[in-house]
Scaffold this motif. Structure first.
Motif, mmCIF file in Angstrom:
data_model
loop_
_atom_site.group_PDB
_atom_site.id
_atom_site.type_symbol
_atom_site.label_atom_id
_atom_site.label_comp_id
_atom_site.label_asym_id
_atom_site.label_seq_id
_atom_site.Cartn_x
_atom_site.Cartn_y
_atom_site.Cartn_z
ATOM 1 N N LEU A 97 0.850 -1.265 0.097
ATOM 2 C CA LEU A 97 0.143 0.197 -0.004
ATOM 3 C C LEU A 97 0.840 1.281 -0.189
ATOM 4 O O LEU A 97 0.470 2.769 -1.182
ATOM 5 C CB LEU A 97 -0.749 -0.295 1.644
ATOM 6 N N LEU A 98 1.991 1.011 1.138
ATOM 7 C CA LEU A 98 2.418 2.431 1.025
ATOM 8 C C LEU A 98 3.348 2.609 -0.251
ATOM 9 O O LEU A 98 3.832 3.694 -1.302
ATOM 10 C CB LEU A 98 3.517 2.879 1.923
ATOM 11 N N HIS A 99 4.092 1.670 -0.581
ATOM 12 C CA HIS A 99 5.281 1.453 -1.233
ATOM 13 C C HIS A 99 4.909 1.528 -3.220
ATOM 14 O O HIS A 99 4.743 2.101 -4.419
ATOM 15 C CB HIS A 99 6.674 0.497 -1.604
ATOM 16 N N SER A 100 4.303 0.496 -3.826
ATOM 17 C CA SER A 100 3.202 0.873 -4.982
ATOM 18 C C SER A 100 2.395 1.162 -5.258
ATOM 19 O O SER A 100 1.394 1.102 -6.347
ATOM 20 C CB SER A 100 3.350 -0.696 -5.419
ATOM 21 N N ASN A 101 1.738 1.719 -3.712
ATOM 22 C CA ASN A 101 0.357 2.480 -3.761
ATOM 23 C C ASN A 101 -0.860 1.866 -4.437
ATOM 24 O O ASN A 101 -1.867 2.579 -4.277
ATOM 25 C CB ASN A 101 0.386 3.587 -4.578
ATOM 26 N N ARG A 102 -1.014 0.864 -4.442
ATOM 27 C CA ARG A 102 -1.807 -0.058 -4.209
ATOM 28 C C ARG A 102 -1.624 -1.436 -3.535
ATOM 29 O O ARG A 102 -1.063 -2.512 -3.439
ATOM 30 C CB ARG A 102 -2.066 -1.144 -5.759
ATOM 31 N N ALA A 103 -3.260 -2.361 -3.151
ATOM 32 C CA ALA A 103 -3.085 -3.299 -2.236
ATOM 33 C C ALA A 103 -4.371 -3.750 -2.470
ATOM 34 O O ALA A 103 -5.109 -2.955 -2.617
ATOM 35 C CB ALA A 103 -2.477 -3.001 -0.740
ATOM 36 N N GLN A 104 -4.988 -4.864 -1.807
ATOM 37 C CA GLN A 104 -5.426 -5.746 -2.755
ATOM 38 C C GLN A 104 -6.586 -6.050 -1.062
ATOM 39 O O GLN A 104 -5.660 -7.328 -0.075
ATOM 40 C CB GLN A 104 -5.870 -7.076 -3.266
ATOM 41 N N ILE A 105 -8.090 -6.261 -0.899
ATOM 42 C CA ILE A 105 -8.297 -6.864 0.274
ATOM 43 C C ILE A 105 -9.838 -7.691 -0.802
ATOM 44 O O ILE A 105 -10.247 -6.958 -1.449
ATOM 45 C CB ILE A 105 -8.918 -6.238 1.271
ATOM 46 N N GLN A 106 -8.893 -8.726 -0.189
ATOM 47 C CA GLN A 106 -10.594 -10.154 -0.696
ATOM 48 C C GLN A 106 -11.893 -9.757 -0.098
ATOM 49 O O GLN A 106 -11.373 -10.521 1.415
ATOM 50 C CB GLN A 106 -10.262 -11.064 -1.317
ATOM 51 N N LEU A 107 -12.894 -10.324 -0.604
ATOM 52 C CA LEU A 107 -14.080 -9.993 0.972
ATOM 53 C C LEU A 107 -14.528 -11.250 0.116
ATOM 54 O O LEU A 107 -15.097 -11.179 -1.339
ATOM 55 C CB LEU A 107 -14.962 -8.709 0.169
ATOM 56 N N ILE A 108 -14.875 -12.767 0.533
ATOM 57 C CA ILE A 108 -15.716 -13.629 0.923
ATOM 58 C C ILE A 108 -16.753 -13.976 0.780
ATOM 59 O O ILE A 108 -16.841 -14.019 2.273
ATOM 60 C CB ILE A 108 -14.819 -14.905 0.340
ATOM 61 N N ALA A 109 -18.215 -13.411 0.029
ATOM 62 C CA ALA A 109 -19.123 -13.802 0.842
ATOM 63 C C ALA A 109 -19.648 -15.152 0.801
ATOM 64 O O ALA A 109 -19.488 -15.802 -0.430
ATOM 65 C CB ALA A 109 -20.337 -12.634 0.648
ATOM 66 N N ASP A 110 -20.688 -15.534 1.413
ATOM 67 C CA ASP A 110 -21.656 -17.215 1.119
ATOM 68 C C ASP A 110 -22.656 -16.020 0.219
ATOM 69 O O ASP A 110 -24.000 -15.892 1.187
ATOM 70 C CB ASP A 110 -21.819 -17.674 3.256
ATOM 71 N N ALA A 111 -22.641 -16.722 -0.625
ATOM 72 C CA ALA A 111 -23.783 -15.908 -1.938
ATOM 73 C C ALA A 111 -25.067 -16.999 -1.513
ATOM 74 O O ALA A 111 -25.668 -16.946 -2.482
ATOM 75 C CB ALA A 111 -23.641 -15.745 -2.848
ATOM 76 N N SER A 112 -25.188 -18.363 -0.708
ATOM 77 C CA SER A 112 -26.271 -18.622 -0.887
ATOM 78 C C SER A 112 -27.463 -17.419 -0.304
ATOM 79 O O SER A 112 -28.202 -18.557 -0.358
ATOM 80 C CB SER A 112 -25.960 -20.080 0.140
#
Lengths: 371, 368
Positions: free
Chosen positions: B108-123
């Protein structure tokens, strides 16, 4: 002895064409109609637009929102007051107000504000509608920036990308969620109400006396009532699973064995409850009234229509004493997520407890004496 | 007129002297309103989640804390592999999992991009969508807090206003629906049983040889139940305001008048059912089967009618509770006046007239 009792009960059921018709056709019809109606998917949000700007930018924004597929443009009003009227009349669910000089402010002053008003009586719909609109406006904002700021892209800002994935039901299809639950409901209603009426019917017709003077043991009598209805309910479940597979294309991720294993115990519990009610009731009317009240509570507090976590704590406790909620949970887990026997260990124990409790009570309470 | 009043009195005594039934009639709606008013809601809150944090740095811990602190989420588990996430979902323990990749803060600080994954129980699709949205907005807030000194060019701010129900409470949508459901069931079942009971007990013969016209007999049957229903309406309204916290924004007199009208519709439906039923059991079975499910399905408070296939949408129009639900929503929650509900009111009046007309036409003055 049990053999003869079973023979009698089965003959009684199969020689009454009315019962067979109700038993098999009613669930089928319901399983075909209910899932069509029970679709909570938030789509087709009716959009009203109040555009004071009338520029290329405002038109592009509206087009982008409509093109997203979630919204249908239903109303175009010159003033906010008229837009609100459309919400009052249920013509629209959400108003987007674009202020005058929207484009000019955005380009010249780097900043502009949009107003969104949502009809929030249905909280979930309003929450999602508001979120969708904000997402689309955010995307639109990005487009505008990309258009004005050429390379190098402004990447001095730390950005967090949120990626979301939807497991177990990637198409977000509501039927996949509802059909297993509705099937449970149907099997339960049929099983419990018929079992509840059965002994009472013998009481009303007077035939219970013949049984009372025969050498049949109490547990044999209860078993003789239980087994035929158990077989009926299992066959209804089978037909329901076939319908789910053929018509709705729902193939369980878990095994059919798990479903049947749980259902076998569950049905013993539910039928036991029905028999228990019928040992208390004197007339069919009483037993119907009580079983209707119980079914309604079971039905609405089962997690079938509204999620159990959303309920207040005391209502969540009520659901813990509701056998239906366990079966619905298990059915959804096995069919949608592929849970196995090990995953549903707790639910199996709970339902075993119900089965022993209801049937034990029914046997104890069935008295061969009348009056 | 005097004869008529005597008949009303007779019916009234029927109800009054059967204390057990009267008790059920008054208390059943109260219990149901409380039970369903509280329990039936699709508000998403306290959803159980798991976090799979492969980075465990300052940023991920802060984001996790903020998510766990919100009233929508309830952190129950830290998991350490994707396999673990699957297993937890299969046990039905969580609704969503949040995955932070390795080196989150560094990226986040060095390449200015970071990812968060949200996994939802879509049933359950709606809950999944709502949870994803809530989590994303918390993460967005965090990001804005990090970037607060930097002003982005060409920014569009969106101000969202939630009308009528700013806290997005579930009760606002459900209570009017529960009102329609309970009133409908109680009123219809009461009247249908009352008339059929006379047939079963054989007392119908006595009534039929009386000089009173069939029309008046029916009305006399319905009047006392109308009073019981009015009592029910008052208790239901008091409960919604003081126990369930749903205010009456519009005119309470208009609401009372419309509720009385709806009660009349239900009573006439009950009378019609009693005409075609011979035994109390049949009457009850018809009222239950033909009312409970259709009212639940087609009033529009549980399932949005606009999502249904068109044949079902057409069917929904003949369900009286659908119109009553719209009326209650408009008066009680939106605070609108009569001019906004006159169409629905006309439809209910029409239905009542039609139901009463058919029952009087079909009322048999001869025993079978």
């Amino acid at each position: 002895m049990l053999k003869f009792l079973l023979q009698k009960e089965l003959k009684q059921i199969f020689r009454d064409p009315g019962i067979i018709r109700v038993l098999f056709i009613m669930p089928m019809v319901q399983l075909l109609i209910l899932p069509l109606a029970a679709d909570y998917e938030i789509k087709n949000i009716n959009l009203g637009v109040v555009d004071h700007d009338h520029t290329e930018y405002s038109r592009k924004l509206v087009n982008k929102i409509v093109a997203s597929g979630y919204f249908r443009l239903k109303d175009y009003s010159p003033t906010f007051k008229q837009g609100l009227k459309a919400i009052e009349l249920d013509k629209t669910d959400l108003i987007l107000e674009i202020p005058a000089h929207f484009e000019r402010d955005l380009v010249d002053e780097n900043k502009s504000t949009l107003f969104v008003a949502v009809d929030a009586i249905n909280g979930v719909k309003a929450g999602l509608g508001g979120a969708y609109v904000q997402q689309i406006i955010g995307d639109y904002n990005q487009d505008v920036r990309d258009q004005w700021i050429q390379t190098p892209r402004y990447d001095e800002q730390p950005t967090i990308d949120v990626v979301s994935s939807d497991w177990y039901n990637p198409n977000m299809n509501y039927r996949v969620f509802m059909v297993p639950g509705i099937l449970v409901m149907l099997v339960t209603m049929i099983g419990s109400s018929f079992a509840a009426n059965n002994i009472v019917r013998e009481k009303e017709m007077g035939t219970i006396e013949q049984i009372n003077v025969s050498p049949i043991k109490k547990y044999q009598f209860i078993l003789g009532k239980l087994i035929p209805f158990w077989l009926l309910a299992i066959s209804i479940l089978t037909i329901g699973l076939i319908i789910a597979r053929v018509i709705y294309g729902i193939v369980p991720l878990g095994s059919y064995f798990t479903i049947y294993a749980f259902a076998s115990i569950y049905l013993i519990a539910i039928l036991g409850l029905g028999l228990l009610l019928s040992t208390y009731a004197q007339t069919q009317q009483q037993s119907m009234l009580v079983s209707f009240f119980v079914t309604m509570i079971f039905n609405l507090l089962s997690g079938l229509y509204t999620p159990i976590e959303s309920m207040p704590v005391w209502a969540q406790w009520v659901t813990k004493f509701n056998p239906v909620s366990y079966f619905i949970e298990v059915m959804r887990m096995v069919m949608l997520k592929g849970s196995g026997l090990a995953d549903i260990g707790f639910q199996i124990l709970a339902i075993l407890g119900f089965a022993v409790f209801f049937n034990g009570w029914a046997i104890l309470n069935y008295s061969k004496r009348t009056g | 007129m005097k004869q008529f009043l005597i008949f009303v009195k007779k019916e009234w005594l029927h109800i009054w002297r059967d204390r057990r039934t009267l008790f059920i009639l008054i208390w059943m709606p109260i219990v149901q309103i409380i039970l369903y008013g509280f329990a039936l809601t699709n508000e998403v809150k306290n959803s159980n989640i798991a976090i799979f944090d492969q980075s465990r740095d300052e940023a991920t811990i802060q984001i996790s804390d903020e998510i766990a602190a919100s009233r929508y989420f309830n952190l129950v588990k830290n998991v350490y592999s994707y396999k673990d996430i699957g297993a937890t979902f299969r046990k039905g323990k969580i609704r969503m999992a949040i995955v932070f990749p390795k080196n989150f803060r560094y990226d986040l600080l060095h390449s200015n991009r970071a990812q968060i994954q949200l996994i939802a129980d879509a049933s359950d699709p709606n809950t999944a969508n709502t949870l994803t949205n809530y989590a994303s907005s918390i993460i967005n807030d965090y990001q804005q807090a990090v970037n607060q000194n930097a002003e982005l060019p060409y920014t569009i701010n969106t101000q969202v206003r939630m009308l009528y129900n700013p806290e997005l409470k579930g009760a606002y949508g459900f209570v009017p629906g529960v009102m329609a459901l309970v009133l409908m069931l109680v009123c219809t079942m009461m009247t249908s049983i009352a008339i059929v009971k006379e047939k079963e007990m054989g007392t119908m013969e006595v009534i039929l040889v009386s000089p009173l016209k069939p029309f008046r007999i029916i009305i006399a049957k319905a009047v006392p139940y109308l009073f019981v229903s009015l009592l029910n309406i008052i208790s239901i309204l008091l409960l919604s305001v003081y126990v369930l916290g749903v205010p009456i924004v519009g005119s309470i007199w208009l609401l009372m008048a419309e509720s009385t009208l709806f009660t009349l519709t239900s009573l006439s439906l009950g009378i019609l059912i009693s005409n075609s039923a011979q035994t109390q059991q049949t009457a009850m079975f018809i009222s239950m089967m033909s009312l409970f499910l259709p009212t639940l399905l087609f009033s529009g408070f549980l399932f949005p009618i606009e999502n249904m296939p068109w044949p079902l949408q057409v069917i929904s129009n003949v369900v009286p509770s659908k119109w009553y639900y719209i009326i209650v929503k408009n008066i009680m929650i939106k605070g609108l006046g009569f001019e906004s509900v006159w169409q629905e009111t006309t439809i209910l009046i029409g239905m009542t007239a039609a139901l009463l007309g058919i029952s009087i036409y079909k009322f048999k003055i001869r025993l079978a």
